[in-house]
Design a protein around this motif. Structure first.
Motif, short mmCIF file in Angstrom:
data_model
loop_
_atom_site.label_atom_id
_atom_site.label_comp_id
_atom_site.label_asym_id
_atom_site.label_seq_id
_atom_site.Cartn_x
_atom_site.Cartn_y
_atom_site.Cartn_z
N THR A 137 11.24 23.43 44.25
CA THR A 137 10.75 24.53 45.06
C THR A 137 11.54 24.54 46.37
OG1 THR A 137 8.75 25.58 45.95
CG2 THR A 137 8.90 23.20 46.19
N HIS A 138 11.40 25.59 47.15
CA HIS A 138 12.16 25.74 48.39
C HIS A 138 11.73 24.69 49.41
CE1 HIS A 138 13.88 27.61 51.99
NE2 HIS A 138 14.74 28.14 51.13
N VAL A 139 12.66 24.25 50.27
CA VAL A 139 12.38 23.23 51.27
C VAL A 139 11.31 23.66 52.27
CG1 VAL A 139 14.61 22.08 51.09
CG2 VAL A 139 14.33 23.95 52.72
N ARG A 140 11.06 24.96 52.42
CA ARG A 140 10.03 25.43 53.36
C ARG A 140 8.65 24.90 52.97
NH1 ARG A 140 11.37 30.51 51.02
NH2 ARG A 140 9.94 30.96 49.33
N ASN A 141 8.45 24.61 51.68
CA ASN A 141 7.18 24.07 51.22
C ASN A 141 7.00 22.60 51.59
OD1 ASN A 141 6.28 26.48 49.89
ND2 ASN A 141 7.85 26.07 48.35
N TYR A 142 8.05 22.00 52.10
CA TYR A 142 8.02 20.61 52.55
C TYR A 142 8.53 20.50 53.99
CZ TYR A 142 7.10 19.60 47.68
OH TYR A 142 6.54 19.57 46.44
N ASN A 143 8.06 21.40 54.84
CA ASN A 143 8.38 21.38 56.28
C ASN A 143 9.88 21.35 56.55
OD1 ASN A 143 5.64 21.34 57.01
ND2 ASN A 143 5.55 19.15 56.64
N TYR A 144 10.64 22.01 55.72
CA TYR A 144 12.10 22.08 55.87
C TYR A 144 12.73 20.69 55.95
CZ TYR A 144 11.55 27.07 56.36
OH TYR A 144 11.24 28.39 56.12
N LEU A 145 12.08 19.73 55.31
CA LEU A 145 12.53 18.34 55.24
C LEU A 145 12.63 17.69 56.62
CD1 LEU A 145 15.18 18.55 52.39
CD2 LEU A 145 12.71 18.28 52.22
N ASN A 146 11.73 18.05 57.51
CA ASN A 146 11.65 17.42 58.82
C ASN A 146 10.42 16.53 58.85
OD1 ASN A 146 13.89 18.70 60.08
ND2 ASN A 146 12.69 20.56 60.08
N MET B 140 17.34 15.40 55.90
CA MET B 140 18.65 15.65 55.34
C MET B 140 19.19 16.92 56.00
SD MET B 140 19.54 13.48 53.01
CE MET B 140 20.71 14.33 51.98
N ASN B 141 20.33 16.82 56.64
CA ASN B 141 20.96 18.00 57.22
C ASN B 141 21.33 18.97 56.11
OD1 ASN B 141 20.88 17.04 59.84
ND2 ASN B 141 22.78 15.90 59.56
N LYS B 142 21.31 20.25 56.44
CA LYS B 142 21.65 21.28 55.45
C LYS B 142 23.02 21.02 54.84
CE LYS B 142 21.77 26.23 54.77
NZ LYS B 142 20.99 26.25 53.55
N GLU B 143 23.96 20.53 55.63
CA GLU B 143 25.30 20.27 55.13
C GLU B 143 25.31 19.13 54.12
OE1 GLU B 143 24.67 20.14 58.63
OE2 GLU B 143 25.04 22.28 58.74
N ASP B 144 24.32 18.22 54.21
CA ASP B 144 24.27 17.07 53.31
C ASP B 144 23.52 17.37 52.01
OD1 ASP B 144 25.59 15.62 55.25
OD2 ASP B 144 23.74 14.84 56.11
N ARG B 145 22.74 18.46 52.00
CA ARG B 145 22.00 18.82 50.79
C ARG B 145 22.88 19.62 49.86
NH1 ARG B 145 17.86 20.64 54.47
NH2 ARG B 145 18.37 22.77 53.90
N LYS B 146 22.59 19.52 48.58
CA LYS B 146 23.34 20.30 47.59
C LYS B 146 22.75 21.69 47.43
CE LYS B 146 24.63 16.11 45.29
NZ LYS B 146 23.83 15.01 44.84
N SER B 147 21.46 21.87 47.78
CA SER B 147 20.81 23.18 47.72
C SER B 147 19.58 23.17 48.61
CB SER B 147 20.41 23.53 46.27
OG SER B 147 19.27 22.81 45.89
N ASP B 148 18.92 24.31 48.74
CA ASP B 148 17.71 24.41 49.54
C ASP B 148 16.46 24.22 48.70
OD1 ASP B 148 18.96 24.83 51.95
OD2 ASP B 148 18.92 27.01 51.78
N TYR B 149 16.60 23.61 47.54
CA TYR B 149 15.47 23.40 46.64
C TYR B 149 15.31 21.91 46.35
CZ TYR B 149 15.93 28.38 46.20
OH TYR B 149 15.99 29.71 46.51
N VAL B 150 14.08 21.43 46.41
CA VAL B 150 13.82 20.01 46.20
C VAL B 150 12.68 19.80 45.21
CG1 VAL B 150 14.67 19.24 48.44
CG2 VAL B 150 12.29 19.89 48.19
N CYS B 151 12.68 18.64 44.57
CA CYS B 151 11.62 18.28 43.64
C CYS B 151 10.43 17.70 44.41
CB CYS B 151 12.12 17.29 42.60
SG CYS B 151 12.59 15.68 43.26
N VAL B 152 9.32 17.54 43.73
CA VAL B 152 8.10 17.02 44.35
C VAL B 152 8.32 15.61 44.89
CG1 VAL B 152 5.71 16.33 43.93
CG2 VAL B 152 6.59 18.45 42.95
N ASN B 153 8.96 14.75 44.10
CA ASN B 153 9.15 13.36 44.52
C ASN B 153 9.96 13.26 45.81
OD1 ASN B 153 7.72 12.38 42.32
ND2 ASN B 153 9.55 12.26 41.05
#
Length: 79
Positions: free
Chosen positions: A60-69, A13-26
């Motif tokens: 939690t912050h997206v860095r904990n999930y490889n910045y969603l890459n 998900m591109n940063k512009e497409d996300r609503k925030s830099d925090y994501v759930c576990v799922n």
């Protein structure tokens, strides 16, 4: 000397497409590499809306999930 152009295959998900830099576990777990899924991980979570699904749950912050890459992202660098 001919150099390859910068090629970036993005499966996130591109940063512009996300609503925030925090994501759930799922939403975040699919972005972990296989060896990361097997290890015990420590992350700080808080209740907020997920930047991908929009549900209010622990995030939690997206860095904990490889910045969603995704793991198969490839980059060829040129000078």
């Amino acid at each position: 000397m001919m150099m390859k152009k910068l090629t970036l295959k993005i499966i996130s998900m591109n940063k512009e497409d996300r609503k925030s830099d925090y994501v759930c576990v799922n939403c975040g777990v699919p972005f972990l590499r296989e060896e990361q899924k097997d290890k015990t991980r420590i992350c700080t979570f808080f209740i907020d809306k997920c930047g991908l699904c929009g549900k209010e749950e622990p995030v939690t912050h997206v860095r904990n999930y490889n910045y969603l890459n995704k793991k198969d992202e490839k980059v060829d660098k040129a000078n």
